[in-house]
Design a protein around this motif. Structure first.
Motif, PDB file in Angstrom:
ATOM      1  N   LEU A   5       2.515 -11.287  -0.209  1.00 53.35           N
ATOM      2  CA  LEU A   5       1.430 -12.263  -0.192  1.00 53.35           C
ATOM      3  C   LEU A   5       0.074 -11.554  -0.212  1.00 53.35           C
ATOM      4  O   LEU A   5      -0.855 -11.977  -0.914  1.00 53.35           O
ATOM      5  CB  LEU A   5       1.533 -13.154   1.048  1.00 53.35           C
ATOM      6  N   ALA A   6      -0.028 -10.463   0.556  1.00 53.33           N
ATOM      7  CA  ALA A   6      -1.277  -9.703   0.563  1.00 53.33           C
ATOM      8  C   ALA A   6      -1.585  -9.150  -0.829  1.00 53.33           C
ATOM      9  O   ALA A   6      -2.740  -9.164  -1.267  1.00 53.33           O
ATOM     10  CB  ALA A   6      -1.184  -8.556   1.575  1.00 53.33           C
ATOM     11  N   ARG A   7      -0.539  -8.693  -1.541  1.00 55.78           N
ATOM     12  CA  ARG A   7      -0.737  -8.196  -2.910  1.00 55.78           C
ATOM     13  C   ARG A   7      -1.176  -9.326  -3.840  1.00 55.78           C
ATOM     14  O   ARG A   7      -2.050  -9.148  -4.689  1.00 55.78           O
ATOM     15  CB  ARG A   7       0.551  -7.563  -3.437  1.00 55.78           C
ATOM     16  N   TRP A   8      -0.564 -10.506  -3.673  1.00 57.55           N
ATOM     17  CA  TRP A   8      -0.899 -11.648  -4.541  1.00 57.55           C
ATOM     18  C   TRP A   8      -2.339 -12.094  -4.310  1.00 57.55           C
ATOM     19  O   TRP A   8      -3.073 -12.351  -5.273  1.00 57.55           O
ATOM     20  CB  TRP A   8       0.061 -12.802  -4.259  1.00 57.55           C
TER      21      TRP A   8
ATOM     22  N   ARG B 233     -15.208   0.571   1.359  1.00 54.02           N
ATOM     23  CA  ARG B 233     -13.910  -0.082   1.507  1.00 54.02           C
ATOM     24  C   ARG B 233     -13.981  -1.518   0.959  1.00 54.02           C
ATOM     25  O   ARG B 233     -15.053  -2.067   0.729  1.00 54.02           O
ATOM     26  CB  ARG B 233     -13.418  -0.097   2.952  1.00 54.02           C
ATOM     27  N   TYR B 234     -12.800  -2.082   0.753  1.00 54.33           N
ATOM     28  CA  TYR B 234     -12.707  -3.438   0.201  1.00 54.33           C
ATOM     29  C   TYR B 234     -11.363  -4.014   0.637  1.00 54.33           C
ATOM     30  O   TYR B 234     -10.571  -3.349   1.319  1.00 54.33           O
ATOM     31  CB  TYR B 234     -12.816  -3.373  -1.335  1.00 54.33           C
ATOM     32  N   TYR B 235     -11.095  -5.245   0.224  1.00 54.29           N
ATOM     33  CA  TYR B 235      -9.845  -5.903   0.608  1.00 54.29           C
ATOM     34  C   TYR B 235      -8.623  -5.033   0.326  1.00 54.29           C
ATOM     35  O   TYR B 235      -7.671  -4.992   1.113  1.00 54.29           O
ATOM     36  CB  TYR B 235      -9.715  -7.229  -0.132  1.00 54.29           C
ATOM     37  N   HIS B 236      -8.640  -4.329  -0.801  1.00 51.42           N
ATOM     38  CA  HIS B 236      -7.461  -3.596  -1.245  1.00 51.42           C
ATOM     39  C   HIS B 236      -7.101  -2.425  -0.347  1.00 51.42           C
ATOM     40  O   HIS B 236      -5.999  -1.880  -0.460  1.00 51.42           O
ATOM     41  CB  HIS B 236      -7.661  -3.138  -2.690  1.00 51.42           C
ATOM     42  N   ASP B 237      -8.017  -2.029   0.552  1.00 53.42           N
ATOM     43  CA  ASP B 237      -7.657  -1.021   1.546  1.00 53.42           C
ATOM     44  C   ASP B 237      -6.509  -1.515   2.422  1.00 53.42           C
ATOM     45  O   ASP B 237      -5.701  -0.722   2.904  1.00 53.42           O
ATOM     46  CB  ASP B 237      -8.868  -0.692   2.425  1.00 53.42           C
ATOM     47  N   LEU B 238      -6.456  -2.825   2.623  1.00 55.97           N
ATOM     48  CA  LEU B 238      -5.379  -3.405   3.423  1.00 55.97           C
ATOM     49  C   LEU B 238      -4.012  -3.137   2.792  1.00 55.97           C
ATOM     50  O   LEU B 238      -3.020  -2.946   3.498  1.00 55.97           O
ATOM     51  CB  LEU B 238      -5.606  -4.913   3.579  1.00 55.97           C
TER      52      LEU B 238
END
Length: 350
Positions: A262-265, A242-247
């Protein structure tokens, strides 16, 4: 035979290169133009390459080293004395003969200090320059991200990530020097001890928007610190579970209650793995393996991961509905192919 590229400790020579080359002999079973060090030089190199340089004693060479130190006692002492002095050289030879490893390791700091002090006394500026050059090289190896390949394995609940990752260390033996496995993010800032895998990943209450935003910025900071100063000396491959992009796929799992935009940015500005591997399987297969989320959520997660992976340059989708052994083989081949391609690029080959 082993290939030794340096006869130094922290940039300081423990053997004279010219003396080693001038005394070299023809290597057994090789053409006459292939030379090997004289036995006394070979024994010192075999011993010091682990003992003086690494601080440990390699069993593989000890019988040979002890034999040479015993038969060529005077020659070995004459070679060691200029850099270590008569007293320490005599003591070292005797301890090697008796294979007194505890005393040898206790003697090591004195040997290193003697090598440093004698080198400084002979050529102070040259010695300081070599030590500085050595530490610069160490820093480059430890902190240069280009030396480390980073791979992330993604997938919805039930795709089998943990099982596959658990088998990769054995499967990748020989493909790279050292592998380091990370879950989700680097452990730079201290956190509470993990309580194990989540049994209800979406059941916890969301954080407030302020705490959520703070969390992803701290997360981004951790990833950047890890990228710039990972500090791993021998690692050549890091595998993320997993990594940040799982969020971005499942914000409820991470209790994210802030703005999605904001999470996407933030996801665009953080350092990214060199290769993404998605373990993909139909929702029905995912549900047979895990029922932690409803069937409709499994279907949604699968589509969300497939959409996410489209935005990455280096990405591979593996059919995770296959038997586990086949999935592991496919993942291993994807990693090896990537590392081979990257190595060719570094070497300037097509």
């Amino acid at each position: 035979r082993d290939c030794v590229l340096s006869l130094t400790w922290k940039g300081l020579s423990y053997l004279n290169y010219n003396h080693v080359l001038n005394a070299a002999v023809r290597a057994k079973g090789c053409p006459k133009w292939i030379l090997a060090p004289a036995p006394e030089h070979e024994a010192i190199i075999s011993f010091f390459s682990s003992y003086l340089v690494g601080g440990w004693i390699k069993d593989r060479y000890q019988d040979f080293v002890k034999s040479v130190f015993d038969k060529k006692d005077d020659e070995v002492k004459a070679i060691l004395t200029p850099n270590f002095g008569q007293a320490l050289s005599r003591k070292l030879i005797d301890l090697v003969k008796y294979d007194d490893r505890k005393s040898l390791l206790a003697l090591l700091p004195s040997l290193r200090r003697q090598l440093l002090f004698r080198s400084l006394a002979k050529t102070p500026f040259f010695t300081i320059g070599k030590i500085f050059e050595h530490h610069i090289t160490e820093a480059r190896i430890r902190y240069a991200q280009k030396e480390v390949s980073s791979i992330c394995i993604l997938g919805p609940d039930g795709a089998g990530k943990s099982s596959v990752i658990g088998h990769l260390q054995k499967e990748l033996t020989g493909a790279t020097k050292e592998i380091y496995f990370l879950h989700l993010k680097p452990q730079i800032f201290k956190r509470k001890t993990s309580h194990g895998p989540a049994t209800d990943p979406q059941g916890q209450r969301q954080r407030s928007a302020i705490l959520s935003v703070l969390k992803i910025w701290v997360w981004a900071l951790e990833l950047w610190v890890d990228q710039i100063a990972h500090g791993y000396r021998h690692i050549t491959l890091r595998i993320w579970d997993r990594y940040y992009h799982d969020l971005l796929v499942d914000p409820r799992r991470y209790r994210y209650g802030g703005p999605v935009w904001l999470a996407r940015w933030v996801g665009k500005i953080i350092p990214k793995p060199d290769l993404w591997i998605l373990l993909d399987a139909p929702a029905e297969v995912l549900q047979k393996r895990k029922q932690e989320v409803p069937p409709e959520e499994s279907k949604r997660q699968r589509q969300a991961y497939l959409e996410l992976i489209k935005g990455f340059k280096n990405a591979v989708v593996i059919d995770a509905s296959q038997p586990r052994d086949k999935v592991v083989v496919d993942v291993r081949e994807a990693i090896v192919d990537f590392m081979e391609t990257r190595t060719r690029g570094r070497l300037g080959k097509q």
